[in-house]
Enzyme design. Sequence first.
Site, short mmCIF file in Angstrom:
data_model
loop_
_atom_site.label_atom_id
_atom_site.label_comp_id
_atom_site.label_asym_id
_atom_site.label_seq_id
_atom_site.Cartn_x
_atom_site.Cartn_y
_atom_site.Cartn_z
N HIS A 1 0.84 -1.21 0.00
CA HIS A 1 0.00 0.00 0.00
C HIS A 1 0.88 1.26 0.00
O HIS A 1 0.59 2.24 -0.69
CB HIS A 1 -0.86 0.05 1.26
N GLY B 1 -3.43 -1.43 -7.12
CA GLY B 1 -2.36 -2.42 -7.24
C GLY B 1 -2.68 -3.46 -8.31
O GLY B 1 -3.82 -3.93 -8.39
P1 AMP Z 1 -6.60 -3.47 -0.03
O1 AMP Z 1 -6.60 -2.57 1.14
O2 AMP Z 1 -5.93 -4.77 0.25
O3 AMP Z 1 -7.94 -3.59 -0.69
O4 AMP Z 1 -5.66 -2.79 -1.10
C1 AMP Z 1 -5.69 -1.43 -1.40
C2 AMP Z 1 -4.92 -1.20 -2.67
O5 AMP Z 1 -3.57 -1.64 -2.48
C3 AMP Z 1 -5.47 -2.00 -3.85
O6 AMP Z 1 -5.39 -1.20 -5.03
C4 AMP Z 1 -4.56 -3.17 -3.92
O7 AMP Z 1 -4.46 -3.74 -5.22
C5 AMP Z 1 -3.24 -2.54 -3.51
N1 AMP Z 1 -2.31 -3.56 -3.02
C6 AMP Z 1 -2.55 -4.47 -2.04
N2 AMP Z 1 -1.47 -5.29 -1.90
C7 AMP Z 1 -0.56 -4.88 -2.80
C8 AMP Z 1 0.76 -5.32 -3.16
N3 AMP Z 1 1.34 -6.36 -2.57
N4 AMP Z 1 1.40 -4.66 -4.15
C9 AMP Z 1 0.82 -3.60 -4.79
N5 AMP Z 1 -0.42 -3.15 -4.49
C10 AMP Z 1 -1.09 -3.77 -3.52
#
Ligand code: AMP
Length: 284
Positions: A37, A147
Amino acid sequence: MKIIKDINEMQSIGEAARRAGKNIALVPTMGALHEGHLALMDYGRSKADLLVVSIFVNPIQFGPKEDFEKYPRDLERDSRLTEKRGVDLIFSPEPKDFYPEFFQTYVNVEKVIQNLCGASRPGHFRGVTTVVCKFFHIVRPHLAIFGQKDYQQWRAIWQMVEDLNMDIEVFGYPTVREADGLAMSSRNVYLSPEERVSARSLSQALKEAQALFRKGERNSNILLDRVADLINQQPHTRIDYAKIGHPRTLEELTVIKDRGVLALAVWVGSTRLIDNCLLEDKEQ
Ligand code: AMP
Protein backbone atom coordinates in the site's frame (compact mmCIF):
# COMPACT_ATOMS: atom_id res chain seq x y z
CA MET A 1 -1.96 14.92 8.33
CA LYS A 2 -5.69 15.12 8.89
CA ILE A 3 -8.16 12.25 9.32
CA ILE A 4 -11.54 13.10 7.84
CA LYS A 5 -14.64 11.07 8.63
CA ASP A 6 -17.24 13.52 7.38
CA ILE A 7 -18.25 12.99 3.75
CA ASN A 8 -19.31 16.61 3.11
CA GLU A 9 -16.07 17.92 4.58
CA MET A 10 -14.03 15.64 2.32
CA GLN A 11 -16.03 16.74 -0.71
CA SER A 12 -15.51 20.44 0.11
CA ILE A 13 -11.77 19.93 0.48
CA GLY A 14 -11.59 18.09 -2.84
CA GLU A 15 -13.61 20.80 -4.60
CA ALA A 16 -11.54 23.62 -3.08
CA ALA A 17 -8.28 21.90 -4.06
CA ARG A 18 -9.53 21.54 -7.64
CA ARG A 19 -10.54 25.19 -7.79
CA ALA A 20 -7.08 26.14 -6.52
CA GLY A 21 -5.59 24.20 -9.45
CA LYS A 22 -4.18 21.41 -7.31
CA ASN A 23 -3.63 17.93 -8.62
CA ILE A 24 -5.36 15.34 -6.42
CA ALA A 25 -4.31 11.68 -6.14
CA LEU A 26 -6.35 9.04 -4.33
CA VAL A 27 -5.18 5.66 -3.03
CA PRO A 28 -8.21 3.62 -1.93
CA THR A 29 -7.47 1.00 0.74
CA MET A 30 -9.14 -1.06 3.42
CA GLY A 31 -6.36 -0.25 5.90
CA ALA A 32 -4.12 -2.80 7.67
CA LEU A 33 -1.44 -1.13 5.62
CA HIS A 34 1.77 -2.79 4.45
CA GLU A 35 4.65 -1.83 2.15
CA GLY A 36 2.55 -2.67 -0.91
CA HIS A 37 0.00 0.00 0.00
CA LEU A 38 2.75 2.43 0.98
CA ALA A 39 4.45 2.04 -2.41
CA LEU A 40 1.20 3.18 -4.06
CA MET A 41 1.25 6.21 -1.78
CA ASP A 42 4.88 7.03 -2.67
CA TYR A 43 3.87 6.95 -6.31
CA GLY A 44 0.88 9.22 -5.60
CA ARG A 45 3.09 11.61 -3.63
CA SER A 46 5.40 11.95 -6.61
CA LYS A 47 2.48 12.89 -8.89
CA ALA A 48 0.09 15.03 -6.84
CA ASP A 49 -0.22 18.21 -4.77
CA LEU A 50 -2.88 16.68 -2.55
CA LEU A 51 -2.52 12.99 -1.67
CA VAL A 52 -5.62 11.37 -0.16
CA VAL A 53 -5.74 7.81 1.18
CA SER A 54 -9.12 6.30 1.90
CA ILE A 55 -9.33 3.69 4.63
CA PHE A 56 -12.65 1.91 4.61
CA VAL A 57 -13.48 -1.76 5.06
CA ASN A 58 -16.27 -1.83 2.52
CA PRO A 59 -19.09 -4.07 3.76
CA ILE A 60 -20.76 -4.47 0.35
CA GLN A 61 -17.76 -6.17 -1.27
CA PHE A 62 -17.71 -9.03 1.25
CA GLY A 63 -19.88 -12.12 0.82
CA PRO A 64 -21.95 -13.40 3.77
CA LYS A 65 -19.36 -16.09 4.63
CA GLU A 66 -16.30 -13.89 4.11
CA ASP A 67 -13.98 -12.18 6.60
CA PHE A 68 -15.65 -8.75 6.95
CA GLU A 69 -15.91 -8.99 10.75
CA LYS A 70 -12.40 -10.28 11.34
CA TYR A 71 -10.67 -8.13 8.71
CA PRO A 72 -7.76 -6.40 10.55
CA ARG A 73 -8.46 -2.77 11.52
CA ASP A 74 -6.01 -0.36 13.20
CA LEU A 75 -6.53 3.25 12.16
CA GLU A 76 -3.95 4.56 14.63
CA ARG A 77 -1.15 2.40 13.24
CA ASP A 78 -2.26 3.15 9.67
CA SER A 79 -2.24 6.89 10.29
CA ARG A 80 1.31 6.76 11.70
CA LEU A 81 2.48 4.88 8.59
CA THR A 82 0.73 7.18 6.13
CA GLU A 83 1.95 10.32 7.86
CA LYS A 84 5.55 9.12 7.47
CA ARG A 85 4.94 8.69 3.74
CA GLY A 86 3.75 12.28 3.32
CA VAL A 87 0.04 11.59 2.89
CA ASP A 88 -2.03 14.78 3.31
CA LEU A 89 -5.40 13.34 4.26
CA ILE A 90 -6.94 10.10 5.36
CA PHE A 91 -10.59 9.76 4.44
CA SER A 92 -12.23 7.17 6.66
CA PRO A 93 -16.01 7.48 6.64
CA GLU A 94 -18.40 5.59 8.92
CA PRO A 95 -20.23 2.75 7.13
CA LYS A 96 -23.61 4.04 8.36
CA ASP A 97 -22.97 7.45 6.73
CA PHE A 98 -21.53 5.94 3.59
CA TYR A 99 -24.41 3.51 3.08
CA PRO A 100 -27.42 5.09 4.76
CA GLU A 101 -30.56 3.09 5.25
CA PHE A 102 -32.20 3.89 1.90
CA PHE A 103 -29.02 3.30 -0.16
CA GLN A 104 -29.89 1.47 -3.40
CA THR A 105 -27.63 2.54 -6.28
CA TYR A 106 -24.82 0.31 -7.51
CA VAL A 107 -22.30 0.43 -10.33
CA ASN A 108 -21.85 -2.83 -12.19
CA VAL A 109 -19.17 -3.51 -14.78
CA GLU A 110 -20.49 -6.47 -16.72
CA LYS A 111 -17.86 -8.41 -18.63
CA VAL A 112 -14.40 -8.18 -17.09
CA ILE A 113 -15.85 -9.29 -13.75
CA GLN A 114 -17.39 -12.52 -15.01
CA ASN A 115 -14.31 -14.72 -14.79
CA LEU A 116 -11.71 -15.31 -12.03
CA CYS A 117 -12.65 -13.74 -8.65
CA GLY A 118 -15.93 -12.51 -10.11
CA ALA A 119 -16.99 -16.13 -10.56
CA SER A 120 -15.79 -17.19 -7.10
CA ARG A 121 -17.10 -14.15 -5.23
CA PRO A 122 -20.54 -13.18 -6.58
CA GLY A 123 -21.31 -9.51 -5.96
CA HIS A 124 -17.76 -8.68 -4.91
CA PHE A 125 -16.89 -6.43 -7.84
CA ARG A 126 -20.25 -4.69 -7.73
CA GLY A 127 -19.28 -3.67 -4.20
CA VAL A 128 -15.82 -2.58 -5.33
CA THR A 129 -16.90 -0.47 -8.31
CA THR A 130 -19.69 1.11 -6.27
CA VAL A 131 -17.42 2.13 -3.38
CA VAL A 132 -14.74 3.44 -5.74
CA CYS A 133 -17.28 5.40 -7.78
CA LYS A 134 -18.53 7.03 -4.58
CA PHE A 135 -14.94 7.82 -3.50
CA PHE A 136 -14.32 9.43 -6.88
CA HIS A 137 -17.33 11.72 -6.43
CA ILE A 138 -16.38 12.59 -2.87
CA VAL A 139 -12.61 13.07 -3.18
CA ARG A 140 -12.62 14.37 -6.81
CA PRO A 141 -9.17 12.95 -7.72
CA HIS A 142 -7.36 13.46 -11.01
CA LEU A 143 -5.37 10.27 -10.47
CA ALA A 144 -6.36 7.05 -8.68
CA ILE A 145 -3.79 4.38 -7.90
CA PHE A 146 -4.54 0.66 -7.63
CA GLY A 147 -2.36 -2.42 -7.24
CA GLN A 148 -1.88 -4.90 -10.05
CA LYS A 149 -1.94 -7.53 -7.31
CA ASP A 150 -5.73 -7.21 -7.56
CA TYR A 151 -5.52 -7.37 -11.32
CA GLN A 152 -9.21 -7.92 -12.03
CA GLN A 153 -10.16 -5.09 -9.64
CA TRP A 154 -7.79 -2.74 -11.46
CA ARG A 155 -9.25 -3.73 -14.84
CA ALA A 156 -12.85 -3.39 -13.58
CA ILE A 157 -12.19 0.11 -12.29
CA TRP A 158 -10.35 1.07 -15.45
CA GLN A 159 -13.37 -0.15 -17.43
CA MET A 160 -15.84 1.76 -15.24
CA VAL A 161 -13.85 4.98 -15.71
CA GLU A 162 -13.65 4.40 -19.47
CA ASP A 163 -17.32 3.49 -19.91
CA LEU A 164 -18.73 6.23 -17.69
CA ASN A 165 -16.40 8.96 -19.05
CA MET A 166 -14.95 9.75 -15.66
CA ASP A 167 -12.09 12.17 -16.12
CA ILE A 168 -9.67 10.26 -13.91
CA GLU A 169 -6.39 8.54 -14.69
CA VAL A 170 -6.35 5.00 -13.31
CA PHE A 171 -2.83 3.77 -12.64
CA GLY A 172 -1.97 0.11 -11.94
CA TYR A 173 1.08 -0.20 -9.69
CA PRO A 174 3.15 -3.43 -9.94
CA THR A 175 2.81 -6.00 -7.16
CA VAL A 176 5.07 -5.50 -4.15
CA ARG A 177 6.41 -8.76 -2.72
CA GLU A 178 8.07 -10.13 0.41
CA ALA A 179 11.72 -11.21 0.03
CA ASP A 180 10.65 -14.80 -0.75
CA GLY A 181 8.18 -13.70 -3.43
CA LEU A 182 4.88 -13.83 -1.52
CA ALA A 183 2.68 -10.92 -2.64
CA MET A 184 2.12 -8.58 0.29
CA SER A 185 -1.46 -8.68 1.54
CA SER A 186 -3.32 -7.62 4.66
CA ARG A 187 -4.61 -11.20 4.81
CA ASN A 188 -1.09 -12.69 5.17
CA VAL A 189 -1.39 -12.10 8.94
CA TYR A 190 -3.97 -14.91 9.07
CA LEU A 191 -1.34 -17.50 7.97
CA SER A 192 0.23 -19.87 10.51
CA PRO A 193 4.02 -20.35 10.20
CA GLU A 194 3.56 -23.59 8.21
CA GLU A 195 0.91 -22.04 5.98
CA ARG A 196 3.23 -19.10 5.38
CA VAL A 197 5.81 -21.55 3.96
CA SER A 198 3.20 -23.17 1.69
CA ALA A 199 2.04 -19.74 0.53
CA ARG A 200 5.34 -19.24 -1.26
CA SER A 201 4.20 -21.74 -3.86
CA LEU A 202 1.89 -19.18 -5.50
CA SER A 203 4.67 -16.85 -6.62
CA GLN A 204 6.99 -19.78 -7.32
CA ALA A 205 4.39 -21.31 -9.63
CA LEU A 206 3.89 -17.98 -11.41
CA LYS A 207 7.64 -17.67 -11.97
CA GLU A 208 7.86 -21.19 -13.34
CA ALA A 209 4.98 -20.51 -15.75
CA GLN A 210 6.68 -17.31 -16.91
CA ALA A 211 9.90 -19.22 -17.53
CA LEU A 212 8.06 -21.90 -19.56
CA PHE A 213 6.23 -19.19 -21.50
CA ARG A 214 9.51 -17.49 -22.38
CA LYS A 215 10.88 -20.81 -23.58
CA GLY A 216 7.99 -20.85 -26.06
CA GLU A 217 5.14 -22.71 -24.33
CA ARG A 218 1.86 -21.14 -25.49
CA ASN A 219 -0.64 -23.82 -24.46
CA SER A 220 -2.55 -22.64 -21.38
CA ASN A 221 -3.38 -26.14 -20.16
CA ILE A 222 0.26 -27.16 -20.09
CA LEU A 223 1.21 -24.03 -18.16
CA LEU A 224 -1.71 -24.40 -15.76
CA ASP A 225 -0.98 -28.10 -15.10
CA ARG A 226 2.55 -27.16 -14.06
CA VAL A 227 1.20 -24.38 -11.82
CA ALA A 228 -1.30 -26.75 -10.18
CA ASP A 229 1.42 -29.40 -9.62
CA LEU A 230 3.68 -26.96 -7.82
CA ILE A 231 0.93 -25.60 -5.60
CA ASN A 232 -0.68 -28.95 -4.84
CA GLN A 233 2.69 -30.34 -3.69
CA GLN A 234 2.51 -28.02 -0.68
CA PRO A 235 0.49 -28.89 2.43
CA HIS A 236 -2.53 -26.73 3.39
CA THR A 237 -3.16 -25.54 -0.18
CA ARG A 238 -6.34 -25.82 -2.23
CA ILE A 239 -6.64 -24.09 -5.59
CA ASP A 240 -9.81 -22.04 -6.03
CA TYR A 241 -8.87 -21.18 -9.60
CA ALA A 242 -5.80 -20.95 -11.82
CA LYS A 243 -6.57 -19.40 -15.20
CA ILE A 244 -5.00 -17.58 -18.08
CA GLY A 245 -6.93 -14.70 -19.57
CA HIS A 246 -6.58 -11.88 -22.03
CA PRO A 247 -4.87 -9.00 -20.17
CA ARG A 248 -7.64 -6.54 -21.02
CA THR A 249 -10.87 -8.53 -21.38
CA LEU A 250 -9.85 -11.32 -18.96
CA GLU A 251 -11.55 -13.83 -21.26
CA GLU A 252 -9.95 -17.23 -20.96
CA LEU A 253 -7.25 -18.11 -23.49
CA THR A 254 -6.53 -21.68 -24.48
CA VAL A 255 -3.58 -20.56 -26.57
CA ILE A 256 -1.66 -17.40 -25.73
CA LYS A 257 -0.96 -15.61 -28.98
CA ASP A 258 0.68 -12.48 -27.70
CA ARG A 259 0.23 -11.74 -23.99
CA GLY A 260 -1.82 -13.24 -21.21
CA VAL A 261 -2.41 -12.81 -17.53
CA LEU A 262 -2.06 -15.85 -15.32
CA ALA A 263 -4.24 -15.37 -12.24
CA LEU A 264 -4.48 -17.56 -9.16
CA ALA A 265 -6.69 -17.79 -6.11
CA VAL A 266 -5.55 -20.39 -3.60
CA TRP A 267 -6.83 -21.30 -0.17
CA VAL A 268 -3.92 -21.73 2.22
CA GLY A 269 -5.55 -23.14 5.31
CA SER A 270 -8.60 -20.93 5.77
CA THR A 271 -7.02 -17.90 4.04
CA ARG A 272 -7.73 -17.17 0.41
CA LEU A 273 -4.73 -15.62 -1.35
CA ILE A 274 -4.59 -14.21 -4.86
CA ASP A 275 -1.67 -13.47 -7.14
CA ASN A 276 -1.03 -13.03 -10.84
CA CYS A 277 1.61 -12.32 -13.43
CA LEU A 278 1.73 -11.25 -17.02
CA LEU A 279 2.91 -13.77 -19.55
CA GLU A 280 4.89 -11.87 -22.11
CA ASP A 281 8.27 -12.17 -23.73
CA LYS A 282 9.95 -9.22 -22.08
CA GLU A 283 11.03 -9.33 -18.41
CA GLN A 284 8.59 -7.50 -16.09
P1 AMP B 1 -6.60 -3.47 -0.03
O1 AMP B 1 -6.60 -2.57 1.14
O2 AMP B 1 -5.93 -4.77 0.25
O3 AMP B 1 -7.94 -3.59 -0.69
O4 AMP B 1 -5.66 -2.79 -1.10
C1 AMP B 1 -5.69 -1.43 -1.40
C2 AMP B 1 -4.92 -1.20 -2.67
O5 AMP B 1 -3.57 -1.64 -2.48
C3 AMP B 1 -5.47 -2.00 -3.85
O6 AMP B 1 -5.39 -1.20 -5.03
C4 AMP B 1 -4.56 -3.17 -3.92
O7 AMP B 1 -4.46 -3.74 -5.22
C5 AMP B 1 -3.24 -2.54 -3.51
N1 AMP B 1 -2.31 -3.56 -3.02
C6 AMP B 1 -2.55 -4.47 -2.04
N2 AMP B 1 -1.47 -5.29 -1.90
C7 AMP B 1 -0.56 -4.88 -2.80
C8 AMP B 1 0.76 -5.32 -3.16
N3 AMP B 1 1.34 -6.36 -2.57
N4 AMP B 1 1.40 -4.66 -4.15
C9 AMP B 1 0.82 -3.60 -4.79
N5 AMP B 1 -0.42 -3.15 -4.49
C10 AMP B 1 -1.09 -3.77 -3.52
